[in-house]
Design a protein around this motif. Structure first.
Motif, PDB file in Angstrom:
ATOM      1  N   GLY A 338      91.644  28.411  87.631  1.00  0.00           N
ATOM      2  CA  GLY A 338      91.088  27.281  88.358  1.00  0.00           C
ATOM      3  C   GLY A 338      90.061  26.560  87.494  1.00  0.00           C
ATOM      4  N   ILE A 340      86.757  25.701  87.182  1.00  0.00           N
ATOM      5  CA  ILE A 340      85.544  26.097  87.894  1.00  0.00           C
ATOM      6  C   ILE A 340      84.318  25.799  87.046  1.00  0.00           C
ATOM      7  CG2 ILE A 340      86.426  27.803  89.519  1.00  0.00           C
ATOM      8  CD1 ILE A 340      86.106  29.893  87.413  1.00  0.00           C
ATOM      9  N   THR A 341      84.432  24.770  86.205  1.00  0.00           N
ATOM     10  CA  THR A 341      83.305  24.405  85.366  1.00  0.00           C
ATOM     11  C   THR A 341      82.492  23.276  85.996  1.00  0.00           C
ATOM     12  OG1 THR A 341      84.624  25.039  83.460  1.00  0.00           O
ATOM     13  CG2 THR A 341      82.649  23.767  83.017  1.00  0.00           C
ATOM     14  N   HIS A 342      83.194  22.265  86.466  1.00  0.00           N
ATOM     15  CA  HIS A 342      82.499  21.109  87.039  1.00  0.00           C
ATOM     16  C   HIS A 342      82.968  20.860  88.471  1.00  0.00           C
ATOM     17  CE1 HIS A 342      80.931  20.221  83.069  1.00  0.00           C
ATOM     18  NE2 HIS A 342      82.148  20.247  82.580  1.00  0.00           N
ATOM     19  N   LYS A 343      82.147  20.172  89.227  1.00  0.00           N
ATOM     20  CA  LYS A 343      82.524  19.822  90.599  1.00  0.00           C
ATOM     21  C   LYS A 343      83.651  18.788  90.603  1.00  0.00           C
ATOM     22  CE  LYS A 343      78.382  20.581  93.271  1.00  0.00           C
ATOM     23  NZ  LYS A 343      77.534  21.410  93.387  1.00  0.00           N
ATOM     24  N   ARG A 345      84.937  22.208  92.074  1.00  0.00           N
ATOM     25  CA  ARG A 345      85.582  23.377  91.490  1.00  0.00           C
ATOM     26  C   ARG A 345      86.786  23.807  92.322  1.00  0.00           C
ATOM     27  NH1 ARG A 345      80.536  27.192  91.282  1.00  0.00           N
ATOM     28  NH2 ARG A 345      79.863  25.796  92.943  1.00  0.00           N
ATOM     29  N   ASN A 346      87.772  24.362  91.639  1.00  0.00           N
ATOM     30  CA  ASN A 346      89.004  24.796  92.290  1.00  0.00           C
ATOM     31  C   ASN A 346      89.033  26.321  92.292  1.00  0.00           C
ATOM     32  OD1 ASN A 346      91.503  24.789  93.442  1.00  0.00           O
ATOM     33  ND2 ASN A 346      92.614  24.151  91.605  1.00  0.00           N
ATOM     34  N   PHE A 347      88.527  26.922  93.383  1.00  0.00           N
ATOM     35  CA  PHE A 347      88.409  28.385  93.397  1.00  0.00           C
ATOM     36  C   PHE A 347      89.760  29.057  93.561  1.00  0.00           C
ATOM     37  CE2 PHE A 347      84.384  26.676  95.014  1.00  0.00           C
ATOM     38  CZ  PHE A 347      83.561  27.151  94.006  1.00  0.00           C
ATOM     39  N   VAL A 348      90.664  28.382  94.258  1.00  0.00           N
ATOM     40  CA  VAL A 348      92.000  28.939  94.463  1.00  0.00           C
ATOM     41  C   VAL A 348      92.999  27.995  93.815  1.00  0.00           C
ATOM     42  CG1 VAL A 348      93.766  29.415  96.167  1.00  0.00           C
ATOM     43  CG2 VAL A 348      91.408  30.134  96.591  1.00  0.00           C
ATOM     44  N   PRO A 399      79.900  27.377  99.885  1.00  0.00           N
ATOM     45  CA  PRO A 399      79.854  28.823  99.637  1.00  0.00           C
ATOM     46  C   PRO A 399      79.920  29.672 100.903  1.00  0.00           C
ATOM     47  CG  PRO A 399      77.730  27.798  99.166  1.00  0.00           C
ATOM     48  CD  PRO A 399      78.700  26.688  99.403  1.00  0.00           C
ATOM     49  N   TYR A 440      85.086  21.161  76.008  1.00  0.00           N
ATOM     50  CA  TYR A 440      85.772  21.269  77.272  1.00  0.00           C
ATOM     51  C   TYR A 440      85.065  20.333  78.262  1.00  0.00           C
ATOM     52  CZ  TYR A 440      89.221  24.338  79.386  1.00  0.00           C
ATOM     53  OH  TYR A 440      90.360  24.849  79.906  1.00  0.00           O
ATOM     54  N   TRP A 469      83.664  14.994  80.401  1.00  0.00           N
ATOM     55  CA  TRP A 469      84.144  15.552  81.670  1.00  0.00           C
ATOM     56  C   TRP A 469      83.870  14.636  82.855  1.00  0.00           C
ATOM     57  CZ3 TRP A 469      80.990  16.570  85.819  1.00  0.00           C
ATOM     58  CH2 TRP A 469      79.616  16.588  85.564  1.00  0.00           C
ATOM     59  N   VAL A 543      93.589  24.793  84.963  1.00  0.00           N
ATOM     60  CA  VAL A 543      93.451  24.484  83.539  1.00  0.00           C
ATOM     61  C   VAL A 543      93.875  25.685  82.705  1.00  0.00           C
ATOM     62  CG1 VAL A 543      91.533  22.898  83.884  1.00  0.00           C
ATOM     63  CG2 VAL A 543      91.071  25.302  83.471  1.00  0.00           C
TER      64      VAL A 543
ATOM     65  N   HIS B 267      89.969  34.633  87.437  1.00  0.00           N
ATOM     66  CA  HIS B 267      90.501  33.594  86.550  1.00  0.00           C
ATOM     67  C   HIS B 267      90.383  33.960  85.073  1.00  0.00           C
ATOM     68  CE1 HIS B 267      90.970  30.913  89.889  1.00  0.00           C
ATOM     69  NE2 HIS B 267      89.697  30.850  90.161  1.00  0.00           N
ATOM     70  N   VAL B 313      84.419  27.794  78.935  1.00  0.00           N
ATOM     71  CA  VAL B 313      84.486  27.074  80.212  1.00  0.00           C
ATOM     72  C   VAL B 313      83.282  27.423  81.089  1.00  0.00           C
ATOM     73  CG1 VAL B 313      86.986  26.921  80.200  1.00  0.00           C
ATOM     74  CG2 VAL B 313      85.897  28.858  81.324  1.00  0.00           C
ATOM     75  N   PRO B 315      80.315  27.095  83.170  1.00  0.00           N
ATOM     76  CA  PRO B 315      79.746  25.877  83.748  1.00  0.00           C
ATOM     77  C   PRO B 315      78.273  25.717  83.383  1.00  0.00           C
ATOM     78  CG  PRO B 315      80.800  27.238  85.413  1.00  0.00           C
ATOM     79  CD  PRO B 315      80.694  28.073  84.181  1.00  0.00           C
ATOM     80  N   GLN B 319      74.340  22.115  87.341  1.00  0.00           N
ATOM     81  CA  GLN B 319      75.132  21.198  88.172  1.00  0.00           C
ATOM     82  C   GLN B 319      75.443  21.784  89.550  1.00  0.00           C
ATOM     83  OE1 GLN B 319      78.727  20.030  86.187  1.00  0.00           O
ATOM     84  NE2 GLN B 319      77.656  19.136  84.446  1.00  0.00           N
ATOM     85  N   HIS B 320      75.365  23.091  89.660  1.00  0.00           N
ATOM     86  CA  HIS B 320      75.812  23.730  90.898  1.00  0.00           C
ATOM     87  C   HIS B 320      74.698  24.468  91.641  1.00  0.00           C
ATOM     88  CE1 HIS B 320      79.931  22.996  89.539  1.00  0.00           C
ATOM     89  NE2 HIS B 320      79.593  23.514  88.377  1.00  0.00           N
TER      90      HIS B 320
END
Lengths: 592, 345
Positions: A338, A340-343, A345-348, A399, A440, A469, A543, B267, B313, B315, B319-320
């Motif tokens: 997924g 999961i670096t930037h908003k 994020r794709n957790f699934v 969350p 990235y 990004w 990704v 992941h 990768v 993050p 940002q979070h």
């Protein structure tokens, strides 16, 4: 007993499936004692000691509580961003067992019979395809037995592992049932049986888990996907041994409690079950010679080779996958995680791998991308953003939402966007000596931009320049003439997409935005994939890591000449040694 | 002595058969698995077994009147080392490194066979026999060698020259040098002087001794101290914040760094470089808390220029997460792995 059966919204789906089952179970195969073939009655295990339970509590509150929650209700802090959700222990519903459908799994804190202590095996090997890891090498055997003693006595609340009144154990005698050899005949019979027994209604005509993909629910009302038989390393019950046919036989015989997957013990003979297991096992991805893929013991997934070789073809590149050139081209497994670096994020991420092949000629390079996607997704109407827009309004999962707002509850309820795939290459890769890569995710400002070729399920193929990004893409000039979609087809749960792009040329390449593909060089390449039914759009995607595209050069003449010269040199050397030796001996002879 | 040696021989034969069987897929290659966390010890143990096995074997054979010639002992041992490095060690070692180990062990074997004049003679005897042979098997053998060696050398050099698409070796800077200070959410933190505001005792005072006393125990499983359960509702100070940090970890970080903080999350299999393993003594155990704060806040994209390949990768967590959340997660990571953060002095 009734407690284990659904109380929530899953009732409808399970009931509907029950009808299918009953109607197909027109005859029943039972042994003399009224047990399904291959099963024997067993005794309930004794209660674990109080010390075991107390010690297990300490293990549980160090390791397990974070997902499974204080009361074992599968509602720990991590639960809402996971799909499948962590197991709710309270009902005593466990998926992978040697016991008959609906029964509690085997667990004995005293004597783990190898391979037959179900819960112990689950903790030891983990449940691939879910967030449950293997705890072997982290917890000792003793600690694993302790924590299970705690879970089975304190957190399973609706049933009791030691209650002889309400519980029975009917155990599949897997160790005694000899596996039937996977002959062509057996696999063929299995292929017929999966249709006859209606397996394909859920698992799909090719077994990619694409049949009835929207309507299946588990006991807790969460969407659930039928297994993709082509990815045996993701089988929950694969026990870190994915190509072992016994695992499939076991799951098929005992069913998966809490899910629509029933036990087929009552309406198939042992012999038929082996045929089906052999057939299902034969579908799992294999290498060109038909051997199981090497599995990486650190990840329990196929081993990754980060180089995607591209072979040279003379003349036009064939568009037919069956063509000899494509059949001979090496196929690479590209693992997808997924974003999961930037908003957002794709957790699934529902796409967890892509299979890539490539061919090139003097003008173009073609990528053939194949990936399993249970749903073909094309957005209805026009998308509310431009194709170049990167920062779009897609929300990421909060969350802490509670069950109703969790990611598991959202499945199949997302706004549907386009399925899509993209290939990103570094533009100025020559200024980036390996291992250096552009930053990235989409390169960096103007220093190391990236070239992105994106295909979407609406049939569009576009080329962009990426500079960061959070920077919107720039659409490239005149790519329409040079770029071509050779194929874009969804069939039985799998996308087949063939993208042709120019290799560029040394003289008049558009250096700042277009990647020049040079023969014999490592060109950093990343893949992105979007599953429209997962609400994937913009940065909500899957990704890959950085791979390398490598266009295999034709073999240069020196390769043939130098070895011949070296061989001749060795012959001369041999001659010299032998003559010298012979002379020495002669001298010795004289001296004597 | 004899019993000991025969035991060694037995271990050696079983080991070699098992290893060979696993290499050639005669028995499942998972028969004896390398278990993470024990791997180096396991390999040392295995090698000890094999050395004992070889010693025992050669003793047994010579006791039975069929001694292995020194020549074949040397070659056999060297070949075994090469095969072990190639097929058994995991994750695989790149060829260049294997070549280095191979050369070193070749020299070692050479020293062994040439330790005394006698040994050396014994070793080269078979070579001389073949070179000088006037008839029989050895003469045939000599002709075979004369033909085979050039073919093999030519073949190898062809193989070496044919264009290949092997993965380029990817070295990377694991812990780049930190900056003097870092700015997160508008506030500047000097790495040398900043402290984790949640490393506090029950009274709310910064207290390293108290917090270090309440981390999980080292050793298998790394379990919490029996009387320091972060899930106890009565907790104040450190343990309360550990729990809050854990909640954030399991909502954000475990996807890559894993449920056991060993870099094997859901992941992780897709990413390269693989996510950091915090249970490894080479990661957070070696670093200061503020260094972690800088890395967590800025992520892969915030790596300095010398910190290539920039493919991480990780993050940029600013940002979070809020600054408080980042400190709490760091607190949790040290608690869960049972390591003390390094101090600046």
């Amino acid at each position: 007993m009734m407690d284990s059966i659904t109380r929530k919204a899953g009732i409808a789906a399970v009931a509907a499936f029950g009808v299918v089952l009953v109607s197909s179970a027109s005859y029943s195969i039972v042994s003399a004692q009224g047990l399904p073939e291959g099963f024997k009655k067993g005794d309930l295990a004794p209660e674990p000691s109080a010390e075991m339970i107390e010690a297990g509590k300490r293990v549980y509150f160090t390791k397990c509580v974070w997902c499974h929650g204080v009361d074992g209700a599968g509602d720990g802090p991590g639960a809402d961003r996971l799909w499948p959700r962590p197991r709710n222990f309270n009902q005593g519903t466990f998926k992978i067992r040697h016991t008959a459908s609906g029964e509690l799994p085997l667990f004995d804190a005293k004597k783990p019979i190898p391979g037959q202590n179900d819960l112990f095996e689950t903790v030891t090997h983990g449940l691939p395809g879910s967030a449950m890891p293997s705890w072997e090498g982290i917890l000792t055997e003793e600690q694993r037995l302790q924590v299970l003693s705690f879970v089975t006595t304190q957190l399973v609340k609706d049933r009791k592992f030691t209650d002889k009144q309400s519980e029975t154990q009917t155990i599949l005698q897997l160790a005694e049932l000899k596996a039937k050899p996977a002959t062509d005949e057996s696999k063929k019979r299995g292929g017929e049986l999966v249709v006859e027994k209606k397996c394909v209604e859920c698992h799909g005509m090719e077994g990619r888990g694409d049949g009835n993909a929207f309507n299946l629910k588990d006991d807790w009302g969460f969407s659930i996907q039928p297994a993709d038989w082509h990815k045996c390393w993701n089988f929950r019950g694969s026990r870190q041994d994915p190509y072992n046919v016994g695992n499939i036989f076991r799951t098929f015989s005992t069913g998966v409690n809490g899910t629509p997957m029933p036990s087929f013990a009552d309406n198939t003979t042992v012999d038929e079950r082996w045929d089906i297991a052999n057939f299902v096992n034969s579908l799992c991805e294999r290498d060109a010679l038909g051997n199981p893929l090497p599995i990486d013991p650190l990840t329990d997934k196929p081993k990754i080779n980060f180089v995607i070789p591209s072979d040279l073809v003379e003349g036009e590149i064939p568009t037919n996958i069956e063509h000899e050139a494509w059949q001979k081209a090496p196929k690479r497994y590209v693992a997808m995680g997924g974003q999961i670096t930037h908003k957002p994020r794709n957790f699934v991420n529902r796409i967890d791998d892509i299979w890539v092949r490539s061919l090139y000629n003097n003008k173009s390079i073609v990528y053939l991308l194949e990936w399993d996607d249970r749903t073909k997704s094309v957005a209805e109407g026009k998308l509310p953003w431009a194709p170049t827009q990167v920062n779009i309004d897609v929300k990421e999962q909060e969350p802490k939402t509670g069950e109703e707002g969790s990611i598991a509850a959202h499945q199949n309820n997302y706004t549907v966007y386009n399925d899509a795939i993209a290939i990103e290459t570094a533009v100025k890769w020559k200024e980036l000596p390996a291992p250096i890569k552009p930053r990235y995710l989409f390169g960096s400002s103007d220093q190391f931009p990236v070239d992105i070729v994106k295909w979407e399920a609406d049939g569009s193929l576009r080329a962009f320049k990426g500079t960061g990004w959070d920077k919107d893409f720039e659409e490239r000039d005149n790519y329409e003439e040079s770029m071509k979609l050779l194929k874009g087809e969804w069939k039985d749960g799998r996308w087949y997409v063939m993208i042709q792009r120019p290799v560029g040329n040394k003289k008049d390449q558009d250096y700042d935005e277009d990647t020049f593909f040079e023969v014999g060089q490592y060109i950093p390449t990343v893949f992105f994939a979007w599953d429209g039914h997962n609400g994937d759009a913009g940065r909500k995607m899957a990704v890959s890591a950085f791979f390398y595209t490598f266009m295999n050069p034709p073999i240069p003449q020196e390769t043939y000449i130098y070895p011949a010269v070296i061989a001749v040199g060795v012959v001369l050397l041999e001659g010299w040694v032998l003559t010298r030796r012979a002379n020495k001996k002669k001298e010795k002879g004289k001296a004597l | 002595m004899k019993a000991l040696m025969s035991l060694g021989a037995l271990v050696g034969v079983i080991g070699i058969l098992l290893l060979g069987g696993m290499t050639f897929n005669i028995v499942p290659s998972t028969t004896v698995r390398l278990v993470e966390g024990y791997m180096p010890m396991q390999m040392l143990f295995e090698l000890t077994c094999f050395v004992a096995g070889f010693a025992g074997l050669s003793y047994m054979m010579s006791a039975m009147g069929m001694p292995f010639p020194r020549f074949w002992q040397g070659i056999g041992f060297w070949a075994f080392i090469l095969l072990y490095l190639k097929y058994r060690v995991y994750p695989p070692i790149p060829f260049s490194v294997r070549a280095m180990y191979g050369t070193v062990s070749l020299i070692a074997v050479f020293m062994w066979v040439s330790a005394s004049e006698d040994d050396w003679k014994k070793f080269k005897q078979p070579i001389m026999n073949v070179l000088d042979a006037q008839g029989g098997m050895n003469k045939l053998l000599r002709y075979a060698y004369i033909v085979l060696i050039p073919i093999l050398v030519g073949g190898f050099s062809y193989n070496a020259m044919v264009p290949k698409s092997e993965e380029p070796i990817e070295l990377r800077t694991v812990h780049p040098a930190p900056p003097a200070s870092t700015k997160v959410h508008g506030k500047t933190y000097t790495l040398q002087t900043s402290q984790n505001p949640y490393r506090v005792n029950q009274e709310g005072k910064y207290d390293q001794e108290y917090t270090n006393a309440n981390i999980v125990e080292q050793g298998m499983g790394r379990l919490m101290k029996p009387n320091a359960n972060p899930w106890d509702d009565k907790n104040q100070g450190y343990l309360k914040y550990v729990r809050e940090g854990g909640e954030i970890f399991f909502q954000n970080c475990h996807f890559c760094h894993g449920d056991n903080l060993n870099g094997r999350g859901l992941h992780a299999f897709a990413f390269n470089p693989i996510p950091a393993n915090f249970t490894d003594p080479g990661t957070i155990a070696q670093l200061q808390e503020t260094f972690i704060f800088w890395r967590v806040s800025k992520g892969g994209i915030g790596l300095p220029n010398e910190g290539f390949p920039w493919a991480s990768v990780m993050p940029p967590w600013e940002q979070h997460l809020t600054v408080d959340e980042i400190w709490k997660v760091i607190l949790f990571e040290y608690w869960h792995t049972g390591y003390y953060p390094r101090t600046w002095d």
